[in-house]
Design an enzyme around this catalytic site. Structure first.
Site, PDB file in Angstrom:
ATOM      1  N   CYS A 168       0.846  -1.197   0.000  1.00 44.40           N
ATOM      2  CA  CYS A 168       0.000   0.000   0.000  1.00 44.40           C
ATOM      3  C   CYS A 168       0.884   1.250   0.000  1.00 44.40           C
ATOM      4  CB  CYS A 168      -0.896  -0.019   1.238  1.00 44.40           C
ATOM      5  SG  CYS A 168      -1.709   1.549   1.580  1.00 44.40           S
ATOM      6  N   GLU A 169       0.635   2.155  -0.941  1.00 39.45           N
ATOM      7  CA  GLU A 169       1.488   3.332  -1.042  1.00 39.45           C
ATOM      8  C   GLU A 169       1.185   4.377   0.031  1.00 39.45           C
ATOM      9  OE1 GLU A 169      -0.519   6.257  -4.351  1.00 39.45           O
ATOM     10  OE2 GLU A 169       0.582   4.536  -5.092  1.00 39.45           O
ATOM     11  N   HIS A 170       0.113   4.195   0.773  1.00 41.46           N
ATOM     12  CA  HIS A 170      -0.233   5.165   1.814  1.00 41.46           C
ATOM     13  C   HIS A 170       0.468   4.886   3.142  1.00 41.46           C
ATOM     14  CE1 HIS A 170      -4.177   5.641  -0.632  1.00 41.46           C
ATOM     15  NE2 HIS A 170      -3.244   6.464  -1.063  1.00 41.46           N
ATOM     16  N   HIS A 171       0.692   3.605   3.452  1.00 43.53           N
ATOM     17  CA  HIS A 171       1.322   3.263   4.724  1.00 43.53           C
ATOM     18  C   HIS A 171       2.492   2.287   4.580  1.00 43.53           C
ATOM     19  CE1 HIS A 171      -2.779   4.575   5.971  1.00 43.53           C
ATOM     20  NE2 HIS A 171      -2.107   5.125   6.963  1.00 43.53           N
TER      21      HIS A 171
ATOM     22  N   GLN B 222      -4.868  -0.408  -5.223  1.00 42.68           N
ATOM     23  CA  GLN B 222      -5.350  -1.570  -5.970  1.00 42.68           C
ATOM     24  C   GLN B 222      -6.035  -1.171  -7.268  1.00 42.68           C
ATOM     25  OE1 GLN B 222      -7.333  -4.537  -3.565  1.00 42.68           O
ATOM     26  NE2 GLN B 222      -8.471  -5.335  -5.310  1.00 42.68           N
TER      27      GLN B 222
ATOM     28  N   HIS C  31      -5.971  -5.777   2.538  1.00 42.62           N
ATOM     29  CA  HIS C  31      -5.056  -4.657   2.753  1.00 42.62           C
ATOM     30  C   HIS C  31      -4.683  -4.597   4.233  1.00 42.62           C
ATOM     31  CE1 HIS C  31      -5.635  -2.405  -1.181  1.00 42.62           C
ATOM     32  NE2 HIS C  31      -6.462  -3.437  -1.272  1.00 42.62           N
TER      33      HIS C  31
ATOM     34  N   CYS D 294      -3.151  -2.315   5.720  1.00 38.96           N
ATOM     35  CA  CYS D 294      -3.387  -0.995   6.314  1.00 38.96           C
ATOM     36  C   CYS D 294      -4.773  -0.944   6.941  1.00 38.96           C
ATOM     37  CB  CYS D 294      -3.224   0.102   5.280  1.00 38.96           C
ATOM     38  SG  CYS D 294      -4.291  -0.063   3.840  1.00 38.96           S
TER      39      CYS D 294
END
Length: 219
Positions: free
Chosen positions: A113-116, A154, A182, A184
Protein backbone atom coordinates in the site's frame (compact mmCIF):
# COMPACT_ATOMS: atom_id res chain seq x y z
CA UNK A 1 11.74 5.47 -12.09
CA UNK A 2 14.45 4.12 -14.36
CA UNK A 3 18.13 4.24 -13.56
CA UNK A 4 20.16 6.45 -15.88
CA UNK A 5 22.22 3.64 -17.44
CA UNK A 6 19.37 1.21 -18.06
CA UNK A 7 18.48 0.10 -21.57
CA UNK A 8 14.79 -0.73 -21.70
CA UNK A 9 13.29 -3.52 -23.76
CA UNK A 10 10.82 -2.65 -26.52
CA UNK A 11 8.01 -4.20 -24.45
CA UNK A 12 8.88 -2.06 -21.43
CA UNK A 13 8.99 1.10 -23.54
CA UNK A 14 5.62 0.36 -25.16
CA UNK A 15 3.90 -0.36 -21.84
CA UNK A 16 5.41 2.65 -20.09
CA UNK A 17 4.32 4.95 -22.93
CA UNK A 18 0.79 3.52 -22.91
CA UNK A 19 0.42 4.07 -19.16
CA UNK A 20 1.77 7.61 -19.36
CA UNK A 21 -0.62 8.41 -22.20
CA UNK A 22 -3.60 7.20 -20.14
CA UNK A 23 -2.51 8.86 -16.90
CA UNK A 24 -2.16 5.46 -15.21
CA UNK A 25 1.55 5.45 -14.47
CA UNK A 26 2.64 5.27 -10.84
CA UNK A 27 3.75 8.77 -9.72
CA UNK A 28 7.52 8.60 -10.19
CA UNK A 29 10.51 10.86 -10.73
CA UNK A 30 13.46 10.00 -12.98
CA UNK A 31 16.23 8.39 -10.96
CA UNK A 32 19.71 9.88 -10.95
CA UNK A 33 21.18 6.85 -9.20
CA UNK A 34 22.01 3.27 -10.05
CA UNK A 35 20.47 0.44 -8.05
CA UNK A 36 23.69 0.13 -6.05
CA UNK A 37 23.72 3.83 -5.24
CA UNK A 38 20.06 3.75 -4.19
CA UNK A 39 20.77 0.90 -1.77
CA UNK A 40 23.56 2.86 -0.11
CA UNK A 41 21.41 5.96 0.34
CA UNK A 42 18.35 4.01 1.56
CA UNK A 43 20.52 2.18 4.08
CA UNK A 44 21.80 5.50 5.43
CA UNK A 45 18.31 6.97 5.80
CA UNK A 46 16.88 3.78 7.27
CA UNK A 47 19.63 3.76 9.87
CA UNK A 48 18.55 7.25 10.92
CA UNK A 49 14.87 6.26 11.01
CA UNK A 50 15.46 3.20 13.17
CA UNK A 51 17.69 5.20 15.51
CA UNK A 52 14.90 7.78 15.85
CA UNK A 53 12.63 4.87 16.82
CA UNK A 54 15.04 4.26 19.76
CA UNK A 55 16.34 0.96 18.38
CA UNK A 56 19.89 0.01 19.30
CA UNK A 57 21.57 -0.78 15.98
CA UNK A 58 24.69 -2.00 17.75
CA UNK A 59 22.73 -5.10 18.75
CA UNK A 60 23.69 -8.05 16.55
CA UNK A 61 20.04 -8.71 15.65
CA UNK A 62 19.53 -5.16 14.34
CA UNK A 63 22.97 -4.21 13.01
CA UNK A 64 22.29 -5.28 9.43
CA UNK A 65 18.59 -4.33 9.33
CA UNK A 66 19.11 -1.05 7.41
CA UNK A 67 21.13 -2.89 4.75
CA UNK A 68 18.56 -5.70 4.53
CA UNK A 69 15.72 -3.19 4.10
CA UNK A 70 17.60 -1.29 1.39
CA UNK A 71 18.26 -4.49 -0.56
CA UNK A 72 14.64 -5.61 -0.12
CA UNK A 73 13.27 -2.28 -1.35
CA UNK A 74 15.43 -2.06 -4.48
CA UNK A 75 15.74 -5.72 -5.50
CA UNK A 76 12.42 -7.13 -4.33
CA UNK A 77 9.26 -5.43 -3.12
CA UNK A 78 9.77 -2.16 -5.07
CA UNK A 79 11.68 -3.56 -8.04
CA UNK A 80 8.69 -2.80 -10.29
CA UNK A 81 9.53 0.91 -10.07
CA UNK A 82 12.38 0.30 -12.52
CA UNK A 83 11.32 -0.64 -16.06
CA UNK A 84 14.73 -2.25 -16.50
CA UNK A 85 13.15 -5.09 -14.49
CA UNK A 86 10.14 -5.46 -16.79
CA UNK A 87 9.80 -9.16 -17.66
CA UNK A 88 10.98 -10.50 -20.99
CA UNK A 89 7.77 -10.96 -22.95
CA UNK A 90 7.05 -13.71 -25.44
CA UNK A 91 4.24 -12.80 -27.84
CA UNK A 92 3.56 -15.04 -30.84
CA UNK A 93 1.33 -14.60 -33.85
CA UNK A 94 -2.04 -16.33 -33.48
CA UNK A 95 -1.46 -18.55 -36.51
CA UNK A 96 -3.78 -21.26 -35.20
CA UNK A 97 -6.70 -18.85 -35.20
CA UNK A 98 -7.60 -19.53 -31.56
CA UNK A 99 -10.55 -17.29 -30.68
CA UNK A 100 -11.87 -18.55 -27.33
CA UNK A 101 -11.20 -16.94 -23.97
CA UNK A 102 -7.83 -17.53 -22.31
CA UNK A 103 -8.25 -17.12 -18.54
CA UNK A 104 -5.66 -17.46 -15.78
CA UNK A 105 -7.10 -17.82 -12.27
CA UNK A 106 -5.58 -17.46 -8.81
CA UNK A 107 -2.43 -15.53 -9.68
CA UNK A 108 -0.64 -14.81 -6.42
CA UNK A 109 -0.65 -11.10 -5.68
CA UNK A 110 1.57 -9.43 -3.09
CA UNK A 111 1.99 -5.68 -3.20
CA UNK A 112 2.50 -2.73 -0.86
CA UNK A 113 0.00 0.00 0.00
CA UNK A 114 1.49 3.33 -1.04
CA UNK A 115 -0.23 5.17 1.81
CA UNK A 116 1.32 3.26 4.72
CA UNK A 117 3.86 0.90 3.06
CA UNK A 118 2.24 -2.25 4.43
CA UNK A 119 1.26 -5.41 2.61
CA UNK A 120 -1.55 -5.99 0.11
CA UNK A 121 -2.14 -9.72 -0.27
CA UNK A 122 -4.53 -11.47 -2.63
CA UNK A 123 -5.27 -13.12 -5.96
CA UNK A 124 -5.64 -11.87 -9.52
CA UNK A 125 -7.64 -13.24 -12.44
CA UNK A 126 -6.68 -12.24 -15.98
CA UNK A 127 -8.32 -13.11 -19.30
CA UNK A 128 -8.13 -12.11 -22.94
CA UNK A 129 -9.65 -13.07 -26.27
CA UNK A 130 -6.85 -13.82 -28.76
CA UNK A 131 -6.88 -11.70 -31.86
CA UNK A 132 -3.57 -11.00 -33.58
CA UNK A 133 -1.27 -12.29 -30.84
CA UNK A 134 -1.00 -14.88 -28.06
CA UNK A 135 1.17 -14.36 -24.99
CA UNK A 136 3.12 -17.00 -23.06
CA UNK A 137 0.99 -17.91 -20.04
CA UNK A 138 3.72 -17.38 -17.44
CA UNK A 139 4.20 -13.86 -18.78
CA UNK A 140 0.76 -12.88 -17.50
CA UNK A 141 1.81 -13.83 -13.97
CA UNK A 142 5.09 -11.95 -14.39
CA UNK A 143 3.33 -8.78 -15.56
CA UNK A 144 1.02 -8.90 -12.52
CA UNK A 145 4.04 -9.37 -10.28
CA UNK A 146 5.99 -6.52 -11.91
CA UNK A 147 3.29 -3.94 -11.29
CA UNK A 148 2.57 -5.36 -7.83
CA UNK A 149 6.19 -4.75 -6.85
CA UNK A 150 5.58 -1.06 -6.34
CA UNK A 151 3.89 1.10 -3.74
CA UNK A 152 0.33 0.79 -5.07
CA UNK A 153 -3.35 1.44 -4.81
CA UNK A 154 -5.35 -1.57 -5.97
CA UNK A 155 -7.45 0.39 -8.46
CA UNK A 156 -4.37 1.62 -10.34
CA UNK A 157 -2.67 -1.76 -10.18
CA UNK A 158 -5.68 -3.43 -11.80
CA UNK A 159 -5.70 -0.85 -14.61
CA UNK A 160 -1.95 -1.09 -15.17
CA UNK A 161 -2.11 -4.83 -15.77
CA UNK A 162 -5.04 -4.32 -18.17
CA UNK A 163 -3.27 -1.64 -20.24
CA UNK A 164 0.02 -3.57 -20.31
CA UNK A 165 -1.67 -6.64 -21.77
CA UNK A 166 -3.80 -4.63 -24.19
CA UNK A 167 -0.64 -2.96 -25.45
CA UNK A 168 1.38 -6.15 -25.85
CA UNK A 169 -1.47 -8.21 -27.34
CA UNK A 170 -2.67 -5.35 -29.56
CA UNK A 171 -6.29 -5.86 -28.53
CA UNK A 172 -8.77 -4.15 -26.20
CA UNK A 173 -10.30 -7.53 -25.29
CA UNK A 174 -8.62 -7.98 -21.90
CA UNK A 175 -10.08 -8.27 -18.40
CA UNK A 176 -8.49 -8.16 -14.93
CA UNK A 177 -10.01 -8.86 -11.52
CA UNK A 178 -8.22 -8.60 -8.18
CA UNK A 179 -9.31 -9.66 -4.69
CA UNK A 180 -7.00 -8.55 -1.92
CA UNK A 181 -6.63 -7.98 1.80
CA UNK A 182 -5.06 -4.66 2.75
CA UNK A 183 -2.97 -4.75 5.89
CA UNK A 184 -3.39 -1.00 6.31
CA UNK A 185 -6.99 -1.99 7.12
CA UNK A 186 -6.22 -5.28 8.86
CA UNK A 187 -3.24 -4.37 11.06
CA UNK A 188 -3.82 -0.68 11.81
CA UNK A 189 -6.59 1.91 11.93
CA UNK A 190 -9.94 0.12 11.93
CA UNK A 191 -8.14 -3.27 12.33
CA UNK A 192 -10.76 -5.20 10.34
CA UNK A 193 -9.36 -8.71 9.91
CA UNK A 194 -12.08 -10.13 7.63
CA UNK A 195 -12.78 -7.63 4.84
CA UNK A 196 -11.27 -7.78 1.36
CA UNK A 197 -11.36 -5.49 -1.66
CA UNK A 198 -12.35 -6.46 -5.21
CA UNK A 199 -11.46 -4.40 -8.27
CA UNK A 200 -12.07 -5.09 -11.95
CA UNK A 201 -10.77 -3.54 -15.17
CA UNK A 202 -12.61 -4.54 -18.32
CA UNK A 203 -11.76 -3.73 -21.92
CA UNK A 204 -13.34 -4.30 -25.30
CA UNK A 205 -15.85 -7.13 -25.47
CA UNK A 206 -15.50 -7.80 -21.72
CA UNK A 207 -17.05 -4.39 -21.13
CA UNK A 208 -19.56 -4.34 -23.99
CA UNK A 209 -20.85 -7.94 -23.95
CA UNK A 210 -22.66 -9.10 -20.78
CA UNK A 211 -22.21 -12.80 -21.63
CA UNK A 212 -18.45 -12.47 -22.06
CA UNK A 213 -18.18 -10.44 -18.87
CA UNK A 214 -20.21 -13.04 -16.97
CA UNK A 215 -18.02 -15.86 -18.29
CA UNK A 216 -14.92 -14.04 -17.08
CA UNK A 217 -16.34 -13.30 -13.63
CA UNK A 218 -17.76 -16.80 -13.09
CA UNK A 219 -15.81 -19.45 -11.25
Amino acid sequence: MTSKEAILSESAQLVQAALLERGLETPMLPSEFSAKERKVKIEQHMREILTLMSLDLSDDSLADTPKRIAKMYVDEIFSGLDYANFPKITVIENKMGFDEMVKVNDISLTSTCEHHLVTIDGLARVAYLPRKNIIGLSKINRIVRFFAQRPQVQERLTQQVLVALQTLLETKDVAVKMDAVHYCVKSRGVMDSTSSTTTTALGGIFKSNPATRAEFLSN
